[in-house]
Write an enzyme that holds these catalytic residues in place. Sequence first.
Site, short mmCIF file in Angstrom:
data_model
loop_
_atom_site.label_atom_id
_atom_site.label_comp_id
_atom_site.label_asym_id
_atom_site.label_seq_id
_atom_site.Cartn_x
_atom_site.Cartn_y
_atom_site.Cartn_z
N ARG A 19 1.13 65.33 2.76
CA ARG A 19 1.87 66.70 3.13
C ARG A 19 2.87 66.35 4.14
O ARG A 19 2.56 65.74 5.18
CB ARG A 19 0.60 67.68 3.43
CG ARG A 19 -0.18 68.35 2.43
CD ARG A 19 0.85 69.22 1.50
NE ARG A 19 0.01 69.99 0.32
CZ ARG A 19 -0.02 69.49 -0.73
NH1 ARG A 19 0.36 68.17 -1.20
NH2 ARG A 19 -0.75 70.13 -1.67
N HIS B 213 8.25 65.31 -3.76
CA HIS B 213 6.74 65.66 -4.25
C HIS B 213 6.23 65.21 -5.53
O HIS B 213 6.03 66.27 -6.44
CB HIS B 213 6.61 67.16 -3.77
CG HIS B 213 5.15 67.44 -3.51
ND1 HIS B 213 4.97 68.55 -2.76
CD2 HIS B 213 4.12 67.16 -4.05
CE1 HIS B 213 3.51 68.61 -2.63
NE2 HIS B 213 3.01 67.81 -3.47
N GLU C 232 9.93 72.21 1.90
CA GLU C 232 10.02 72.05 0.54
C GLU C 232 10.61 73.32 0.00
O GLU C 232 10.08 74.30 0.13
CB GLU C 232 9.02 71.53 -0.30
CG GLU C 232 8.72 70.20 0.30
CD GLU C 232 7.19 69.45 -0.63
OE1 GLU C 232 6.96 70.18 -1.60
OE2 GLU C 232 6.71 68.75 0.16
C1 MLT Z 1 -1.72 68.48 -4.87
O1 MLT Z 1 -2.07 68.83 -3.76
O2 MLT Z 1 -2.51 68.39 -5.55
C2 MLT Z 1 -0.35 68.27 -4.96
O3 MLT Z 1 0.44 68.37 -4.15
C3 MLT Z 1 -0.24 68.78 -6.59
C4 MLT Z 1 1.08 69.29 -6.73
O4 MLT Z 1 2.18 68.49 -6.94
O5 MLT Z 1 1.33 70.44 -7.36
#
Ligand code: MLT
Length: 316
Positions: free
Chosen positions: A231, A280, A260
């Site tokens: 994150r 991401h 983001e």
């Molecule tokens: C997650 O926390 O599982 C990921 O960030 C998934 C996503 O990209 O939605």
Amino acid sequence: MKVLIVDNVSDVAAQIVNAAGIEAVVMKTPSSDELCELIKDFDGIIVRNSTKMTKEVLDCAKNLKIIARAGVGVDNIDVVSATEKGVWVVNSPNGNTEATAEHTIGMLLALARKIPQAYESVNAGKFERSKFLGCELCGKTLAVIGFGKIGSRVAEIAKVLGMEILVYDPFADKAKVEALGYKKYDTVEELLPLCDCLTVHVPKNKDTVDLIKEDNIYNMKKGALIVNCARGGIINECALAKALADGYIAGAAIDVFVDEPNITECPLYKASENLIMVPHLGASTIEAQVKVAKDVAEQAVEVLQGGKPKTPVNKI
Ligand code: MLT
């Protein structure tokens, strides 16, 4: 009953919801204002992490019974407000483990061998072999901060590459970590001076924001490599930008950002030639998206049919 599905969640989710006789409405990521209006009509919502389920949005909901997060992290959901309103929050704890672990290793290899930079150079019609001298991962130390499902899978793959694994995770069992052939440290301060490469795999919460700050970065070996596929903000973005710009850190591969999708506002944006940034993508594989969609759509159906979810994040 109706379930709203946003954020490009796999079609599998709508198929499962519709097959249960519940109407699935698929939309692009709504703005907060749009969501406040929309949510009134829905009994459930399936999101990835672009849609923010804030208190304001939850206050507008009249019939909402479940927020299903197609992924692991629930930092885009106000879980406390959802719980107060009796709304289940569920996630998919396993669905994207492999995708994110493989992506992390891919980012680390790309960083060590400067693959994106070399690709750009070739694309510009050049053939600069001596410019892209990389380094090997075999024999290097990798600090894995956060030894949950993703962190432990990253460690497993990195070990096969010949890396020595150093772990920081206050919740991990020391004996289990050591039985795998890794070393466990009690503080990041002890661990960081020992690592050639660093990767973080912790959820974002009040204890992990700025977990790696400026003094921690300069406490690492000069020339270390840093990866963040967890994150944005777990590694302080301004501090990392500074350490890349002055050459203390040799390179960083960053998948996730504090703000983001406003990437041009990020302190890391164009901070260094030795910085790889991608939007991401950790969980973005065909396989993971099907797994997480299936996991959470089944739970949405279960809850809307009066049952209990399989992997809840809160207690109702
Ligand atoms: C997650 O926390 O599982 C990921 O960030 C998934 C996503 O990209 O939605």
